[in-house]
Design a protein around this motif. Structure first.
Motif, PDB file in Angstrom:
ATOM      1  N   SER A  28      50.859  28.138  33.244  1.00 44.66           N
ATOM      2  CA  SER A  28      50.137  29.127  34.046  1.00 44.66           C
ATOM      3  C   SER A  28      48.988  29.724  33.270  1.00 44.66           C
ATOM      4  N   ASP A  29      47.868  29.912  33.954  1.00 38.68           N
ATOM      5  CA  ASP A  29      46.707  30.519  33.332  1.00 38.68           C
ATOM      6  C   ASP A  29      46.836  32.012  33.211  1.00 38.68           C
ATOM      7  N   VAL A  30      47.824  32.644  33.845  1.00 37.87           N
ATOM      8  CA  VAL A  30      47.996  34.095  33.749  1.00 37.87           C
ATOM      9  C   VAL A  30      49.201  34.463  32.901  1.00 37.87           C
ATOM     10  N   PRO A 268      32.772  38.150  46.392  1.00 43.86           N
ATOM     11  CA  PRO A 268      32.069  37.229  45.499  1.00 43.86           C
ATOM     12  C   PRO A 268      32.432  35.778  45.808  1.00 43.86           C
ATOM     13  N   SER A 269      31.475  34.879  45.584  1.00 42.41           N
ATOM     14  CA  SER A 269      31.712  33.463  45.822  1.00 42.41           C
ATOM     15  C   SER A 269      32.888  32.971  44.989  1.00 42.41           C
ATOM     16  N   GLY A 270      33.767  32.190  45.624  1.00 40.58           N
ATOM     17  CA  GLY A 270      34.921  31.653  44.923  1.00 40.58           C
ATOM     18  C   GLY A 270      36.140  32.550  44.942  1.00 40.58           C
ATOM     19  N   VAL A 307      52.745  31.690  42.946  1.00 43.66           N
ATOM     20  CA  VAL A 307      51.887  32.538  42.129  1.00 43.66           C
ATOM     21  C   VAL A 307      50.613  32.865  42.906  1.00 43.66           C
ATOM     22  N   VAL A 308      50.304  34.146  43.020  1.00 47.53           N
ATOM     23  CA  VAL A 308      49.046  34.611  43.617  1.00 47.53           C
ATOM     24  C   VAL A 308      48.343  35.456  42.560  1.00 47.53           C
ATOM     25  N   PRO A 309      47.274  34.922  41.927  1.00 54.07           N
ATOM     26  CA  PRO A 309      46.658  35.629  40.801  1.00 54.07           C
ATOM     27  C   PRO A 309      45.674  36.705  41.242  1.00 54.07           C
ATOM     28  N   ASN A 310      45.496  37.682  40.392  1.00 55.75           N
ATOM     29  CA  ASN A 310      44.465  38.709  40.524  1.00 55.75           C
ATOM     30  C   ASN A 310      43.554  38.570  39.309  1.00 55.75           C
ATOM     31  N   ASP A 311      42.290  38.216  39.530  1.00 58.41           N
ATOM     32  CA  ASP A 311      41.352  38.017  38.430  1.00 58.41           C
ATOM     33  C   ASP A 311      40.839  39.382  37.976  1.00 58.41           C
ATOM     34  N   THR A 312      41.587  40.017  37.101  1.00 54.51           N
ATOM     35  CA  THR A 312      41.226  41.355  36.630  1.00 54.51           C
ATOM     36  C   THR A 312      39.941  41.332  35.805  1.00 54.51           C
ATOM     37  N   GLY A 437      38.754  26.453  41.622  1.00 51.51           N
ATOM     38  CA  GLY A 437      38.622  26.412  40.174  1.00 51.51           C
ATOM     39  C   GLY A 437      39.944  26.316  39.445  1.00 51.51           C
ATOM     40  N   THR A 438      39.852  26.368  38.116  1.00 52.46           N
ATOM     41  CA  THR A 438      41.044  26.191  37.277  1.00 52.46           C
ATOM     42  C   THR A 438      41.271  27.337  36.299  1.00 52.46           C
ATOM     43  N   ASP A 439      40.342  28.275  36.186  1.00 59.46           N
ATOM     44  CA  ASP A 439      40.502  29.370  35.230  1.00 59.46           C
ATOM     45  C   ASP A 439      39.939  30.655  35.811  1.00 59.46           C
ATOM     46  N   PRO A 440      40.767  31.461  36.459  1.00 58.37           N
ATOM     47  CA  PRO A 440      42.187  31.199  36.750  1.00 58.37           C
ATOM     48  C   PRO A 440      42.353  30.288  37.952  1.00 58.37           C
ATOM     49  N   LYS A 441      43.545  29.751  38.079  1.00 54.35           N
ATOM     50  CA  LYS A 441      43.862  28.877  39.203  1.00 54.35           C
ATOM     51  C   LYS A 441      44.000  29.694  40.487  1.00 54.35           C
TER      52      LYS A 441
END
Length: 452
Positions: A28-30, A268-270, A307-312, A437-441
């Protein structure tokens, strides 16, 4: 190996990133891996199954009655102010707070005596426990009388209550939300006009509560939203007699927050934007008839996590130095059960029924994953996918049709069967969920299988 070993080319053709390993690995990326338990059998492989994403909106519950609050729900807040978060897509969010008080059975004689000089003063005393916005300016506040008694318990943020047109707070009342305790002075004319009500005591406080309907509190020209503890809110009466100060507090009973959004644009885009207060969430659906899930019906499933990420980091990139935005303390994932009569119950997959009809299930989340992710651990995710694979293999629908994700600013806890489901604390917080994308997924089901 069976003919179904063709799942590997299908994964590669479908663009799925496949990680093979023997033993334990954090994929996992997080910082949230597939766990530390040994994986049994063969040569396990972990891959990500990406859901179809969409937006969903459900106005959150922002009303509360301390008298009816479950014992396990030991915190609540109400919000006032206006915030224009610099994260694109959030728009301008305005919060109106509503506050009502419990009656008293007794009052100090210096305050209760109707023959005493009418030298009482009154103020609202509020304890700050939330701040979102520009931190360099004070807030001008206005307080209004509610015109009738309102039932605020479990009321959703879209509701609003009527109030008198003229404020009862002193002119140009201001508060500094950085203070842990703030006070709002009420006009002396309001105190004089409400002496009979304020001195109305009864054994259960009901007489006062019938006559006094509460306040609406706003800060319409502010640059931030402040939150105040419902349990610590008080209406304080004060009288100075013979050089001594005598006080009496009416404790907060009912609170509510009305929230509105305007001028919202695109995120934001993405990214997908989740935003609390206005109820903007994320919906996810996995298609078991499409790659890669359609290739795994017979392969043993060793582990699974949703997993549902939050890009802090992305959130911080939009944040100037004088802007404060707390991190959400938790999330909520609600899964909709398949309509088939033989669909497994919430309990059968380790979840809790979220509705009386048992058509929606609240999925327990891993507490340590917040704020960077909402994560459904293996002991819940694996039964969901195992039973879904089995049902699809038998020509039936998966266990769940849709998973809805929301911000819920309350610490994620493992929900036991029969436990009280607590609503999230009112906030105005945004969350950026990557959708590529992959970072973060992006959101995914991380599945570990042993190919046959």
């Amino acid at each position: 190996m069976s003919t179904r070993s063709s799942w590997l080319p299908a994964l590669l053709i479908g663009g799925i990133v496949l990680v093979s390993f023997t033993g334990c690995s954090d994929s996992s990326d997080v910082g949230l891996g597939v766990g530390s338990d040994p994986l049994g059998g063969g040569d396990p492989a972990t891959f990500d199954a990406l859901p179809t994403l969409d937006t969903t909106r459900t106005a959150p519950i922002t009303g509360d009655n301390a008298r009816d609050r479950p014992r396990s729900q030991n915190a609540w807040r109400f919000l006032i102010g206006v915030v224009d978060d610099p994260v694109p897509g959030t728009g301008i969010v305005e919060a109106e707070g509503y506050l009502d008080f419990a009656g008293r059975s007794t009052l100090p004689s210096e305050i209760a005596d109707p023959n005493a000089p009418d030298s009482l003063t009154a103020e609202l005393r509020l304890t700050t426990d939330y701040f979102h916005g520009t931190s360099t300016t004070s807030m001008e506040v206005e307080v209004y009388n509610l015109t009738e008694e309102e039932d605020m318990d479990s009321t959703r943020a879209t509701a609003s209550f009527s109030a008198d047109p003229s404020p009862v707070s002193v002119e140009m009342a201001t508060i500094n939300p950085s203070d842990s305790l703030v006070t709002i002075q009420l006009q002396q004319s309001w105190v004089n006009n409400n002496l009979g009500t304020l001195r109305n005591t009864s054994s259960d406080g009901a007489d006062f509560e019938d006559e006094f309907h509460g306040f609406k509190i706003i800060a319409p020209n502010s640059e931030a939203v402040a939150g105040f503890s419902s349990s610590d809110a008080a209406l304080r009466l004060r009288r100075v007699a013979s050089g001594d100060t005598v006080t009496a507090d009416y404790s907060g009973l009912k609170t509510f927050t009305h929230l509105e959004q305007r001028n919202a644009g695109d995120p934001p885009s993405g990214y997908r934007l989740m935003q609390d207060g206005i109820g903007a969430g994320l919906s996810m659906e996995w298609d078991f008839s499409e790659p890669p899930l359609d290739t795994l019906e017979s392969d043993p499933l060793n582990r699974a996590e949703i997993v549902v990420p939050n890009d802090t980091s992305a959130l911080e990139s939009f944040t100037p130095s004088d802007f404060e935005r707390p991190q959400p303390q938790g999330y909520r994932i609600i899964a909709t059960r398949a309509s088939a009569p033989d669909a497994p119950s919430c309990r059968a997959v380790g979840a809790v029924a979220f509705s009386d009809a048992n058509e929606a299930c609240l999925l327990p989340l891993r507490p340590s994953a917040a704020p960077t992710a909402a994560l459904v651990p293996d002991n819940v995710s694996r039964p969901i996918f195992e039973q879904s694979f089995r049902r699809v293999r038998d020509g039936q629908s998966p266990v769940f049709t849709t998973f809805r994700v929301f911000v819920a600013d309350r610490e994620n806890t493992s929900v036991n069967q029969g436990a009280t489901i607590q609503p999230g604390l009112p906030t105005t917080l945004p969350v950026l969920v990557p959708d590529e994308g992959t970072d973060p997924k992006p959101p995914r089901a991380a599945l570990t299988v042993t190919p046959l």
